[in-house]
Design an enzyme around this catalytic site. Structure first.
Site, short mmCIF file in Angstrom:
data_model
loop_
_atom_site.label_atom_id
_atom_site.label_comp_id
_atom_site.label_asym_id
_atom_site.label_seq_id
_atom_site.Cartn_x
_atom_site.Cartn_y
_atom_site.Cartn_z
N LYS A 111 0.83 -1.21 0.00
CA LYS A 111 0.00 0.00 0.00
C LYS A 111 0.87 1.27 0.00
CE LYS A 111 -4.26 -2.03 1.57
NZ LYS A 111 -5.54 -1.88 2.25
N LYS A 193 -3.56 -10.24 -5.10
CA LYS A 193 -4.86 -10.63 -4.53
C LYS A 193 -5.97 -9.68 -4.98
CE LYS A 193 -5.69 -8.35 -0.14
NZ LYS A 193 -7.09 -8.00 -0.36
N LYS A 196 -10.81 -4.84 -2.65
CA LYS A 196 -11.90 -3.91 -2.93
C LYS A 196 -11.39 -2.51 -3.25
CE LYS A 196 -13.37 -4.14 1.74
NZ LYS A 196 -12.23 -3.74 2.58
P1 ATP Z 1 -8.41 -3.17 0.93
O1 ATP Z 1 -7.92 -3.26 -0.47
O2 ATP Z 1 -9.04 -1.86 1.27
O3 ATP Z 1 -7.38 -3.62 1.96
P2 ATP Z 1 -9.57 -5.80 1.06
O4 ATP Z 1 -10.35 -6.31 -0.09
O5 ATP Z 1 -8.20 -6.31 1.28
O6 ATP Z 1 -9.62 -4.21 1.01
P3 ATP Z 1 -10.10 -5.87 3.93
O7 ATP Z 1 -11.18 -5.03 4.53
O8 ATP Z 1 -8.69 -5.40 4.07
O9 ATP Z 1 -10.46 -6.07 2.37
O10 ATP Z 1 -10.20 -7.33 4.49
C1 ATP Z 1 -11.44 -7.90 4.92
C2 ATP Z 1 -11.29 -9.40 5.03
O11 ATP Z 1 -11.27 -9.98 3.70
C3 ATP Z 1 -10.00 -9.87 5.69
O12 ATP Z 1 -10.30 -10.97 6.52
C4 ATP Z 1 -9.11 -10.29 4.55
O13 ATP Z 1 -8.20 -11.29 4.94
C5 ATP Z 1 -10.15 -10.84 3.57
N1 ATP Z 1 -9.69 -10.75 2.18
C6 ATP Z 1 -9.39 -9.61 1.52
N2 ATP Z 1 -9.05 -9.89 0.26
C7 ATP Z 1 -9.12 -11.24 0.12
C8 ATP Z 1 -8.86 -12.14 -0.96
N3 ATP Z 1 -8.49 -11.69 -2.14
N4 ATP Z 1 -9.05 -13.47 -0.75
C9 ATP Z 1 -9.45 -13.94 0.47
N5 ATP Z 1 -9.69 -13.14 1.53
C10 ATP Z 1 -9.53 -11.81 1.37
MG MG Z 2 -7.00 -5.54 2.86
#
Ligand code: ATP
Ligand code: MG
Length: 328
Positions: A111, A193, A196
């Protein structure tokens, strides 16, 4: 009965990765455990957020938790900023953290590398705030995605460090990975990965995407020229990701999927992956539409904040006593 805590940031529209890696597992464990689920809006502001959008997404995320099957009678659902002990213990955990260990976190490196010379300090101190979230509830298990393994390790280290320095206050939590630790990858860059906060919307399946878009995105997902449905992360990361998604939504093993598509092309396979994803997401989308405008949502979140505060304040008081952060 164990204590379970987890959170999701209202930093964008929820993805299939968030659902398969985390949210889906929240509802599975709610029946036999004491569960706390949080909309971690203070984590979201570790990168700049538009205030109006953050407010809106906070409510939307709460509605998605419920639409995914979370029962507010069983689990406590609340917004992080409404329970001040999160930020208060977050600061204490920051004082226990070493800059070197925080700089080693891959999420920080990923990030921060997108932020040029202006790296928000909150990105670096994200893990101590996450540790505070978890430790406040004397949590035993944390259902999170595989990408959070490193942050869970540092949470455990900080808890042990505190207990060693100031006496046994915290329970040492463990990570709870669902379905062998599903990590959903970007559809366009399958070595990264799915997130969002990714700007490339074609790389991401959102929980609220309509079926046509889901089909289109999966059809256009990056693959290879082998034309063999085979799980091989190094040589066929795109196809492996789609196998992983199908496996997570149907509970079939990789081998079963490989056997079912032997001799068939990517077109048929991708259509089936899309259909399987749509059939899991459609009921959630229908429930979400009913819930998001319902004033009941506020009642649930108000009650959740009160319950979370009651539990968190007990731990926070112990922390202050142990550290000498009190006067009388
Ligand atoms: P950001 O990009 O803002 O970090 P994010 O998609 O990574 O968003 P988070 O809010 O950071 O989402 O994480 C929420 C939950 O979703 C956490 O438990 C994280 O481990 C899980 N998670 C996020 N992305 C993935 C993925 N690609 N596959 C499986 N689990 C995920
Ligand atoms: Mg995340």
């Amino acid at each position: 009965m164990s204590i379970i805590f987890s959170g999701i940031q209202p930093s964008g529209n929820l993805t299939l990765g968030n659902y398969l890696g985390a949210l889906r597992n929240f509802t599975k464990v709610q029946h036999d455990n004491e569960c706390y689920y949080c909309v971690v809006n203070q984590h979201a502001i570790t990168v700049p957020q538009d205030p109006k959008l953050l407010h809106q997404r906070t409510r939307e995320l709460a509605a998605i938790y419920l639409a995914a099957g979370l029962d507010p009678e069983k689990a406590t659902l609340f917004v992080q900023s409404e329970v001040p002990e999160h930020a208060q213990l977050g600061w204490i955990m920051t004082t226990l953290s070493y800059v070197g260990e925080l700089e080693r976190m891959t999420q920080y490196k990923d990030k921060a590398s997108k932020r040029g010379d202006s790296i928000p300090a909150g990105l670096l101190t994200y893990p101590p705030l996450m540790a505070a979230d978890i430790l406040l509830y004397q949590t035993n298990y944390v259902p999170v995605g595989d990408d959070q393994k490193q942050h869970m390790e540092i949470t455990r280290d900080l808890a042990q460090r505190f207990n060693r320095l100031y006496g046994e206050v915290f329970t040492i939590p463990q990570i709870l990975l669902g379905h062998d630790g599903t990590r959903v990858m970007s559809l366009q860059e399958p070595t990264k990965k799915m997130s969002k906060s990714d700007d490339n919307t074609t790389a991401t399946i959102y929980l609220l995407d309509n079926p046509k878009d889901i089909e289109k995105k999966i059809k256009r997902a990056q693959t290879d020229s082998e034309n063999t449905v085979r799980y091989d992360i190094d040589c066929q990361p795109g196809i492996s990701n789609l196998i992983e998604i199908l496996s997570a939504v149907t509970d079939k093993t990789h081998e079963e999927i490989e056997a079912a598509y032997a001799g068939k092309g990517y077109g048929v396979f991708k259509k089936d992956v899309a259909d399987a994803v749509i059939s899991v997401l459609e009921p959630i989308q229908n429930r979400y539409q009913e819930l998001v405008g319902d004033p009941e949502l506020d009642r649930i979140l108000d009650a959740g904040a009160a319950k979370a505060h009651a539990k968190a304040s007990v731990t926070y008081e112990k922390v202050c006593q142990a550290m000498g952060l009190f006067r009388k």
